[in-house]
Each structure stands twice: as C-alpha cells, then as structure tokens.
Enzyme design. Sequence first.
Site, PDB file in Angstrom:
ATOM      1  N   LYS A  93      -5.431  14.340   0.492  1.00 27.15           N
ATOM      2  CA  LYS A  93      -6.713  13.634   0.552  1.00 27.15           C
ATOM      3  C   LYS A  93      -6.644  12.423  -0.369  1.00 27.15           C
ATOM      4  O   LYS A  93      -6.302  12.562  -1.550  1.00 27.15           O
ATOM      5  CB  LYS A  93      -7.851  14.559   0.085  1.00 27.15           C
ATOM      6  CG  LYS A  93      -9.232  14.089   0.518  1.00 27.15           C
ATOM      7  CD  LYS A  93      -9.436  14.279   2.013  1.00 27.15           C
ATOM      8  CE  LYS A  93     -10.896  14.180   2.407  1.00 27.15           C
ATOM      9  NZ  LYS A  93     -11.077  14.415   3.853  1.00 27.15           N
ATOM     10  N   THR A 106      -7.653  19.164   3.921  1.00 26.36           N
ATOM     11  CA  THR A 106      -7.834  18.063   2.969  1.00 26.36           C
ATOM     12  C   THR A 106      -9.261  18.037   2.431  1.00 26.36           C
ATOM     13  O   THR A 106      -9.492  17.597   1.305  1.00 26.36           O
ATOM     14  CB  THR A 106      -7.481  16.708   3.604  1.00 26.36           C
ATOM     15  OG1 THR A 106      -8.392  16.420   4.673  1.00 26.36           O
ATOM     16  CG2 THR A 106      -6.056  16.694   4.110  1.00 26.36           C
ATOM     17  N   HIS A 124      -1.347 -19.164  -9.210  1.00 23.70           N
ATOM     18  CA  HIS A 124      -1.107 -20.586  -9.446  1.00 23.70           C
ATOM     19  C   HIS A 124      -2.384 -21.362  -9.775  1.00 23.70           C
ATOM     20  O   HIS A 124      -3.441 -21.139  -9.173  1.00 23.70           O
ATOM     21  CB  HIS A 124      -0.450 -21.216  -8.209  1.00 23.70           C
ATOM     22  CG  HIS A 124       0.867 -20.597  -7.861  1.00 23.70           C
ATOM     23  ND1 HIS A 124       1.972 -20.707  -8.657  1.00 23.70           N
ATOM     24  CD2 HIS A 124       1.248 -19.855  -6.792  1.00 23.70           C
ATOM     25  CE1 HIS A 124       2.985 -20.066  -8.097  1.00 23.70           C
ATOM     26  NE2 HIS A 124       2.578 -19.530  -6.971  1.00 23.70           N
TER      27      HIS A 124
END
Length: 281
Positions: free
Chosen positions: A12, A57, A246
């Site tokens: 999960k 799960t 940048h």
Amino acid sequence: MKIKLGENSYGKNAVQLSKIIRHPAYHEFRQITVNVSLKGDFNEAHKDGDNSKILPTDTQKNTVYALAKDHFKTSIEDFALYLANYFITTQAQVEAATIEIAEQQYHRMQFDGVEHPHAYIGGGSEKRTTRVVKTASTVSVQSGIADLLILKTTDSGFEKYIKDKYTTLKETGDRILATKCEVAWMWDKLPADYTEQFNSIRGLLLQTFAGHKSLSVQQTLYAMGEAVLETYAGIREIYLQMPNKHHIPFNLEQFEIQNQNEIFIATDEPYGMITATVVRE
C-alpha cells in the site's frame, strides 16, 4: 518453453497519517506518508488466483494507522522499524518488508522568542525520509532528506568545460547555485537517537554547501557527501541528487541598462541533473 514468476512484491502506497502527541505543556504535530511493500511466497496468487497468502493492502493501511497510536512517538526510523518487524513476524509468507516514510516538516510558531504550545508553521517542500528493509535475519536502515531547496548567490562558477560546435553556454566565475536536493545515507551502525543524528547531519550538509567555493555542482555534491562520511563513522555511504535550478542573467543591455549579476530568469525546465554516491574505500 517454461515460464515462471519473477521477482514480485505488493503493498500500500501513500498512506497519509497525521498525529498529535499531547505533551503536558504543548502539542507535537506529525504528518507522514507511508509506503508498505511486501515480498514473499505469492506464487499461487499470481498463477492460480489463490489469495490465501495475501494480506489485503487495505489491511496494511489500517495496520499503519492502528500501530501509530502507540508506536509512532519518536523518529520515523523507529516507527518504520516497528512496522517492518510487525509484518515479518505476523505473516509467515512474507520474506521481506520494506517501509518508506516521508515526513512533512512543521515547526511550532514563535512569538517574542517563546514557542506557541499548539500553533505550527509549515517547513516548505522539505521532507525527512527513511527506508527500512527487514527480513527474518537482516535489517537495513536508510535516512535522508527530500526536496531540500537551497541556494547561494555567489561562490559558484562553471568554467573550462568541453566546447564544441553546439556549445552556447558562456563561462562564468560568479553565478547563482540553486538546487532542490535529495540526500539518503545508509547506516552501518544504527544510532541511539535518529532525530539527533538527522538534525546534526542536515546542519553539516547546509554548512558545507554554504561554505564551499564551488567550481561545479559535482564538486559541491562530493564535498557535502565527503563531509558527512568524515564526521559520522556509523554511515556507510551517502547518495546525493542535486538538480541544477538555473538562474539565467536577463539581457538588460537591450534597454541600455547594465546587468551586474542582479537580474535573472529562474527556470524550472530543462535542468541539469547531477547525482552521485559517496562511499568509503
């Protein structure tokens, strides 16, 4: 031709959990995201649709919440270790449990130098992270930082690089160095206090970044990793990922204004990606 099941796991992801730890004088607020992954004897589930060895799960998610009540009181590493051990010891078919936790940073507000007992301010994008892998006989613990946005306005340059017919980048000995850093270190010797060690390592990384005369992002990355390994004998290796965020000088000359490294265009994409693992020989 024979076909067989290769390496597999299930679990999960993105279990969102917030907890208030109520101390007598103040409240401690914690917010984490937990990933659970289990490896083991799941061949019948894949080949025959036999789910008799599958822990749902959804049950894994519920387990995270239930165990957090009494066992998420200190570091995310300690909680991850407890969760991993729980799944290993209660599920005979599970050979390895991997727990990943990322913690959003919150800090108690301060007024006139005094921390408010229950009001918090967020710490931006930065997250504290851990990854624990537990088997019946072994355990590995990784700690780290994600989305740590750091910047310095000078003491950074980039010169004497390869130039070919496609090169347009101009050399500079003075530029902004900015990155959203990801760091992860592997413990050889598990510390008594993960939080104390995390805070100390984070401080050393920031101090090294700030004080380093950077000839490239690569050089600064290595200096940060080297400083940690030289200072902390209990760390085996450290991985750093430092995308170059940048900041390009804007052309003010078109308006007959001189730009003395003051006005820049901040760009998100494309960006340079620099990664390395610094290890002991």
